[in-house]
Scaffold this motif. Structure first.
Motif, PDB file in Angstrom:
ATOM      1  N   UNK A   1       0.850  -1.179   0.000  1.00 51.39           N
ATOM      2  CA  UNK A   1       0.000   0.000   0.000  1.00 51.39           C
ATOM      3  C   UNK A   1       0.890   1.235   0.000  1.00 51.39           C
ATOM      4  N   UNK A   2       0.890   1.960  -1.103  1.00 53.35           N
ATOM      5  CA  UNK A   2       1.704   3.165  -1.247  1.00 53.35           C
ATOM      6  C   UNK A   2       0.887   4.407  -0.907  1.00 53.35           C
ATOM      7  N   UNK A   3       1.591   5.491  -0.650  1.00 54.51           N
ATOM      8  CA  UNK A   3       0.924   6.741  -0.325  1.00 54.51           C
ATOM      9  C   UNK A   3       0.684   6.929   1.148  1.00 54.51           C
ATOM     10  N   UNK A   4       1.104   5.968   1.969  1.00 53.36           N
ATOM     11  CA  UNK A   4       0.999   6.085   3.421  1.00 53.36           C
ATOM     12  C   UNK A   4       2.284   6.692   3.971  1.00 53.36           C
ATOM     13  N   UNK A   5       2.252   7.222   5.195  1.00 48.66           N
ATOM     14  CA  UNK A   5       3.482   7.746   5.791  1.00 48.66           C
ATOM     15  C   UNK A   5       4.381   6.646   6.351  1.00 48.66           C
ATOM     16  N   UNK A   6       4.046   5.402   6.067  1.00 52.37           N
ATOM     17  CA  UNK A   6       4.859   4.266   6.495  1.00 52.37           C
ATOM     18  C   UNK A   6       4.717   3.164   5.455  1.00 52.37           C
ATOM     19  N   UNK A   7       5.595   2.183   5.530  1.00 47.38           N
ATOM     20  CA  UNK A   7       5.592   1.065   4.581  1.00 47.38           C
ATOM     21  C   UNK A   7       4.658  -0.031   5.075  1.00 47.38           C
ATOM     22  N   UNK A   8       3.814  -0.532   4.165  1.00 45.80           N
ATOM     23  CA  UNK A   8       2.924  -1.643   4.519  1.00 45.80           C
ATOM     24  C   UNK A   8       2.869  -2.663   3.394  1.00 45.80           C
ATOM     25  N   UNK A   9       3.160  -3.915   3.724  1.00 47.55           N
ATOM     26  CA  UNK A   9       2.986  -5.029   2.800  1.00 47.55           C
ATOM     27  C   UNK A   9       1.890  -5.932   3.336  1.00 47.55           C
ATOM     28  N   UNK A  10       1.313  -6.739   2.452  1.00 49.75           N
ATOM     29  CA  UNK A  10       0.219  -7.596   2.893  1.00 49.75           C
ATOM     30  C   UNK A  10       0.132  -8.852   2.043  1.00 49.75           C
ATOM     31  N   UNK A  11      -0.297  -9.942   2.670  1.00 47.04           N
ATOM     32  CA  UNK A  11      -0.652 -11.130   1.897  1.00 47.04           C
ATOM     33  C   UNK A  11      -1.866 -10.782   1.042  1.00 47.04           C
ATOM     34  N   UNK A  12      -2.042 -11.499  -0.045  1.00 51.00           N
ATOM     35  CA  UNK A  12      -3.172 -11.227  -0.921  1.00 51.00           C
ATOM     36  C   UNK A  12      -4.160 -12.393  -0.880  1.00 51.00           C
ATOM     37  N   UNK A  13      -4.542 -12.767   0.337  1.00 50.25           N
ATOM     38  CA  UNK A  13      -5.574 -13.798   0.513  1.00 50.25           C
ATOM     39  C   UNK A  13      -6.349 -13.495   1.778  1.00 50.25           C
ATOM     40  N   UNK A  14      -7.414 -14.223   1.989  1.00 48.64           N
ATOM     41  CA  UNK A  14      -8.303 -13.943   3.110  1.00 48.64           C
ATOM     42  C   UNK A  14      -8.053 -14.795   4.341  1.00 48.64           C
ATOM     43  N   UNK A  15      -9.027 -14.764   5.242  1.00 49.49           N
ATOM     44  CA  UNK A  15      -8.897 -15.459   6.529  1.00 49.49           C
ATOM     45  C   UNK A  15      -9.077 -16.970   6.423  1.00 49.49           C
ATOM     46  N   UNK A  16      -9.617 -17.443   5.313  1.00 55.53           N
ATOM     47  CA  UNK A  16      -9.748 -18.893   5.054  1.00 55.53           C
ATOM     48  C   UNK A  16     -10.352 -19.635   6.253  1.00 55.53           C
ATOM     49  N   UNK A  17     -11.519 -19.182   6.666  1.00 54.99           N
ATOM     50  CA  UNK A  17     -12.185 -19.804   7.813  1.00 54.99           C
ATOM     51  C   UNK A  17     -12.384 -21.312   7.638  1.00 54.99           C
ATOM     52  N   UNK A  18     -12.526 -21.763   6.403  1.00 50.85           N
ATOM     53  CA  UNK A  18     -12.811 -23.181   6.169  1.00 50.85           C
ATOM     54  C   UNK A  18     -11.656 -24.091   6.554  1.00 50.85           C
ATOM     55  N   UNK A  19     -10.435 -23.545   6.575  1.00 51.03           N
ATOM     56  CA  UNK A  19      -9.289 -24.391   6.948  1.00 51.03           C
ATOM     57  C   UNK A  19      -8.574 -23.892   8.198  1.00 51.03           C
ATOM     58  N   UNK A  20      -9.133 -22.884   8.835  1.00 50.50           N
ATOM     59  CA  UNK A  20      -8.461 -22.270   9.986  1.00 50.50           C
ATOM     60  C   UNK A  20      -8.321 -23.235  11.158  1.00 50.50           C
ATOM     61  N   UNK A  21      -7.174 -23.161  11.798  1.00 47.10           N
ATOM     62  CA  UNK A  21      -6.856 -23.926  13.006  1.00 47.10           C
ATOM     63  C   UNK A  21      -6.843 -25.436  12.765  1.00 47.10           C
ATOM     64  N   UNK A  22      -6.506 -25.820  11.533  1.00 48.05           N
ATOM     65  CA  UNK A  22      -6.388 -27.238  11.194  1.00 48.05           C
ATOM     66  C   UNK A  22      -4.962 -27.588  10.746  1.00 48.05           C
ATOM     67  N   UNK A  23      -4.062 -26.627  10.856  1.00 46.29           N
ATOM     68  CA  UNK A  23      -2.666 -26.813  10.440  1.00 46.29           C
ATOM     69  C   UNK A  23      -2.575 -27.189   8.959  1.00 46.29           C
ATOM     70  N   UNK A  24      -3.450 -26.572   8.163  1.00 47.20           N
ATOM     71  CA  UNK A  24      -3.465 -26.809   6.726  1.00 47.20           C
ATOM     72  C   UNK A  24      -2.861 -25.634   5.963  1.00 47.20           C
ATOM     73  N   UNK A  25      -3.124 -24.423   6.443  1.00 50.42           N
ATOM     74  CA  UNK A  25      -2.754 -23.208   5.714  1.00 50.42           C
ATOM     75  C   UNK A  25      -1.251 -23.112   5.474  1.00 50.42           C
ATOM     76  N   UNK A  26      -0.882 -22.819   4.233  1.00 50.39           N
ATOM     77  CA  UNK A  26       0.522 -22.611   3.882  1.00 50.39           C
ATOM     78  C   UNK A  26       0.931 -21.192   4.259  1.00 50.39           C
ATOM     79  N   UNK A  27       2.178 -21.042   4.641  1.00 49.57           N
ATOM     80  CA  UNK A  27       2.663 -19.732   5.104  1.00 49.57           C
ATOM     81  C   UNK A  27       3.511 -19.013   4.059  1.00 49.57           C
ATOM     82  N   UNK A  28       3.558 -19.540   2.817  1.00 52.88           N
ATOM     83  CA  UNK A  28       4.431 -18.962   1.795  1.00 52.88           C
ATOM     84  C   UNK A  28       4.149 -17.482   1.590  1.00 52.88           C
ATOM     85  N   UNK A  29       2.871 -17.100   1.471  1.00 54.11           N
ATOM     86  CA  UNK A  29       2.521 -15.701   1.232  1.00 54.11           C
ATOM     87  C   UNK A  29       2.965 -14.814   2.391  1.00 54.11           C
TER      88      UNK A  29
END
Length: 343
Positions: free
Chosen positions: A295-323
């Protein structure tokens, strides 16, 4: 904002707001911080709830100890230890993984707000954000629908500029979440000129020198001089020429079926995509998991993953951390070069 931003630690401190506790944010955070290379690039500080982070460590089985701090300077920033600025705002016994909960929406907002405060005060060099959930924010009556709106308000920066980066290719967006018909109506020469100037400034703040910007074409073969549409002739092309007169090293419109490939191979430093899916498809087909948003134009640097909360697989140790790993690495890469604006 202080004009001089200094950290005694050579590895810049990157704040990682934990995100929605019911989603995959806590899992991908601890998985990322179990990778030694992260600590060779930066000093990661989780802004979140210590009980949730401990639970995520238990679920994922990563070998991490938790060091609770009340300020960034208290962190150990050593591989094997995750430093957590504990907001203590989640009732772990009431947490329902994968479900919309008001407490999670409220807490997610508080993590971001605290992270922004640290960045604005020069206590951290950047934010690397995890997913939040719009429904959870609404359940908590948080008056924002997402990160961009929060950061725009908290950072006092109207109309932030989104940039994707994947495998060295950078993509900006002239229009965002509007219909294609509405997006075309927004492709005026004035807007093209303005955005090329803003994109050039954003790259400059990220430390990119000798910036070459390409504008993607709208119509097949960029309209073939008006045979397949007049948008390039009447608006997009004149906007590019106007930006050139402003001193911007701009090119195009370049046919969209080739411009992203050319940028990926180094011909351009960035591409201005004319509409949402044009750039999103190019980035995510290149590498879905390594497409990171800045996100540019802020007074600080911000990066972000480009995916959502993935409730369907949350807390099952399935989600990949690559992003998330790439998100933190990109923040660490740009943080030493980033020009912070004074407020």
């Amino acid at each position: 904002m202080k004009d001089v931003f200094e950290l005694t630690n050579e590895r810049k401190i990157i704040a990682i707001p934990m995100g929605d506790a019911a989603g995959i944010g806590p899992e991908i955070t601890v998985k990322s911080l179990s990778k030694e290379e992260i600590y060779g690039m930066c000093s990661p500080l989780v802004v979140g709830d210590a009980d949730v982070i401990k639970k995520a460590i238990e679920v994922t089985g990563v070998a991490l100890n938790v060091n609770i701090v009340s300020a960034p300077q208290e962190g150990k920033y050593e591989f094997g230890t995750v430093d957590v600025l504990d907001m203590n705002n989640i009732d772990i016994d009431a947490l329902q993984p994968g479900e919309v909960q008001a407490q999670c929406g409220q807490a997610a907002f508080e993590f971001i707000k605290k992270s922004v405060e640290l960045a604005m005060d020069g206590k951290v060099a950047a934010l690397a954000t995890t997913p939040i959930n719009k429904e959870s924010l609404k359940a908590a009556n948080v008056p924002y629908i997402g990160h961009t709106e929060m950061l725009e308000d908290l950072g006092g920066a109207p109309d932030p500029l989104t940039m994707f980066q994947v495998n060295g290719m950078r993509i900006f967006f002239l229009t965002r979440h509007v219909s294609l018909k509405e997006a075309i109506s927004q492709m005026t020469k004035e807007r093209v000129r303005d955005y090329l100037n803003r994109c050039d400034l954003a790259l400059q703040r990220l430390g990119v020198e000798n910036r070459k910007l390409a504008v993607a074409g709208l119509n097949p073969h960029s309209g073939e001089g008006g045979l397949f549409g007049m948008e390039e002739v009447n608006e997009i092309g004149p906007g590019i020429e106007a930006a050139k007169k402003d001193g911007i090293d701009a090119y195009g419109p370049v046919p969209a079926d080739s411009v992203f490939f050319q940028a990926l191979n180094g011909k351009y430093d960035a591409v201005l995509s004319l509409y949402h899916d044009q750039g999103h498809i190019a980035a995510k087909m290149t590498d879905f998991h390594r497409t990171i948003s800045i996100t540019n134009g802020l007074p600080f640097l911000r990066t972000s993953v480009d995916h959502g909360t993935a409730f369907d697989i949350a807390w099952k140790n399935i989600a990949a951390s690559v992003s998330m790993e790439e998100c933190i690495k990109l923040a660490a890469e740009y943080a030493p070069k980033f020009t912070r604006e004074s407020l």
